[in-house]
Design a protein around this motif. Structure first.
Motif, PDB file in Angstrom:
ATOM      1  N   TYR A  44      38.152  63.445  10.503  1.00 17.24           N
ATOM      2  CA  TYR A  44      39.133  64.573  10.224  1.00 17.24           C
ATOM      3  C   TYR A  44      38.554  65.855  10.048  1.00 17.24           C
ATOM      4  N   ALA A  57      44.983  70.069   0.704  1.00 14.89           N
ATOM      5  CA  ALA A  57      44.030  69.054   1.066  1.00 14.89           C
ATOM      6  C   ALA A  57      43.178  69.178   2.498  1.00 14.89           C
ATOM      7  N   ASP A  59      41.705  66.704   3.547  1.00 12.34           N
ATOM      8  CA  ASP A  59      41.409  65.348   4.110  1.00 12.34           C
ATOM      9  C   ASP A  59      42.581  64.554   4.603  1.00 12.34           C
ATOM     10  N   PRO A  60      42.440  63.068   4.765  1.00 10.02           N
ATOM     11  CA  PRO A  60      43.903  62.579   5.377  1.00 10.02           C
ATOM     12  C   PRO A  60      45.069  62.734   4.378  1.00 10.02           C
ATOM     13  N   SER A  61      45.049  63.201   3.116  1.00 11.53           N
ATOM     14  CA  SER A  61      46.110  63.168   2.366  1.00 11.53           C
ATOM     15  C   SER A  61      46.878  64.566   2.599  1.00 11.53           C
ATOM     16  N   ASN A  62      46.247  65.406   3.394  1.00 14.81           N
ATOM     17  CA  ASN A  62      47.048  66.554   3.938  1.00 14.81           C
ATOM     18  C   ASN A  62      48.337  66.002   4.404  1.00 14.81           C
ATOM     19  N   LEU A  63      49.386  66.881   3.912  1.00 13.51           N
ATOM     20  CA  LEU A  63      50.754  66.722   4.358  1.00 13.51           C
ATOM     21  C   LEU A  63      51.026  66.516   5.823  1.00 13.51           C
ATOM     22  N   ARG A  66      49.421  63.615   7.218  1.00 13.48           N
ATOM     23  CA  ARG A  66      50.284  62.276   6.612  1.00 13.48           C
ATOM     24  C   ARG A  66      51.474  62.187   7.514  1.00 13.48           C
TER      25      ARG A  66
END
Length: 311
Positions: A44, A57, A59-63, A66
């Motif tokens: 990422y 964010a 990281d993979p929590s970025n909307l 996601r």
């Protein structure tokens, strides 16, 4: 798929438009622009500039990420790694659909990355975006542009897109402070008087006519009793500006959950008059954005081949 890059552009939106609570939305000509590249799984790389960049964010929590992952999971396809370069032109935390724009951008990016593997029609795009956003009133205009009526029926989230009368000139007045959508919704009562419900039904019906055929009735058509007064104590400067503008005959409403104010003017000249009122009506400085109605909605195209796919 690794190495495929798509370019996505998604407009800002203003939901509710006064009486059309959780139903009506309007796409506006402010944009988030993104480049999304599929990488090897587990990798990422996220770059963000523009509004809200410092809070987003990486990281993979970025909307957006996601939202891409949600589409891949729904399709039963393994999620690739993602390189995301986002330039945010939609103001964050101002009632202009920034989270809906991020969701719509992610769903459209996934559509582009999956092109030739899985085909996603408009109904699927709206369903997936609504599953992420929780309600379709912002994601429908972000995806499809124009004025949208959104509802949920037996087949899930649905929408109807309408063209706005050319005499309607939107103005957005953006303050320096933010408002949480969750906080705004917490002020909403579970029950309202039946006469207020009837009032809003009549004004919502009139608003469709005003926006598509008769801009001369926009002031009456944008009146509301379901949400704006309940939320007013949380954003007094917004409430004060809306009241000042309406007292002078302008069809002003809280944009989405606020705190921005949307003014549906009857021409470019009257927008300047509304800006002058905003300069003196409150103690808060307001940044005027003289926008157009976006009629195209979100777009996605593959950069390498120049082919395009639009919802």
């Amino acid at each position: 798929m690794p190495g495929r890059t798509v370019e996505v552009r998604v407009p800002a939106t203003s939901a509710n438009l006064g009486p059309g609570f959780d139903t009506l939305g309007l796409a506006l000509s402010m944009y988030d622009e993104l480049e999304v590249t599929a990488l090897e799984p587990g990798t990422y790389e996220i770059e963000v500039s523009g509004s809200g960049a410092e809070e987003i964010a990486r990281d993979p929590s970025n909307l957006v990420v996601r939202s891409i992952a949600h589409v891949f999971a729904d399709a039963g396809i393994a999620m690739p790694g993602i390189r995301l370069v986002a330039r945010n032109g939609v103001p964050h935390g101002r009632g202009l659909g920034s989270s809906g724009a991020a969701v719509a951008a992610g769903v459209l990016a996934a559509k582009g990355l999956l092109e030739g593997i899985v085909e996603l029609d408009d109904e699927a795009l709206l369903r997936l975006a609504t599953e992420l956003e929780g309600h379709p009133d912002n994601v429908a205009p972000a995806l499809f542009g124009g004025l949208t009526i959104a509802w949920t029926g037996e087949r899930g989230p649905q929408h109807k897109k309408l063209l706005v009368h050319r005499g309607v000139s939107p103005l957005v007045l953006v303050p320096g402070y933010t408002m949480s959508t969750k906080a705004a919704r917490s002020l909403q009562p579970q029950h309202v008087p039946s006469e207020d419900a009837v009032f809003n039904v009549s004004r919502s019906a009139l608003l469709i006519a005003a926006l598509t055929q008769s801009p001369d009735v926009l002031l009456d058509a944008t009146d509301d009793r379901l949400h704006q007064d309940y939320r007013a104590p949380a954003m007094p400067e917004t409430n004060r500006l809306v009241r000042a503008l309406r007292a002078e005959g302008f069809a002003a409403v809280v944009s989405g959950a606020g705190p921005s104010v949307l003014v549906l003017c009857d021409g470019p000249g009257s927008r300047l008059d509304a800006v002058r009122i905003a300069e003196t009506a409150t103690d808060t400085p307001w940044i005027p954005q003289m926008v157009a109605v976006d009629v195209r909605g979100g777009t996605v195209r593959e950069r390498a081949e120049g082919s395009s796919s639009q919802s």
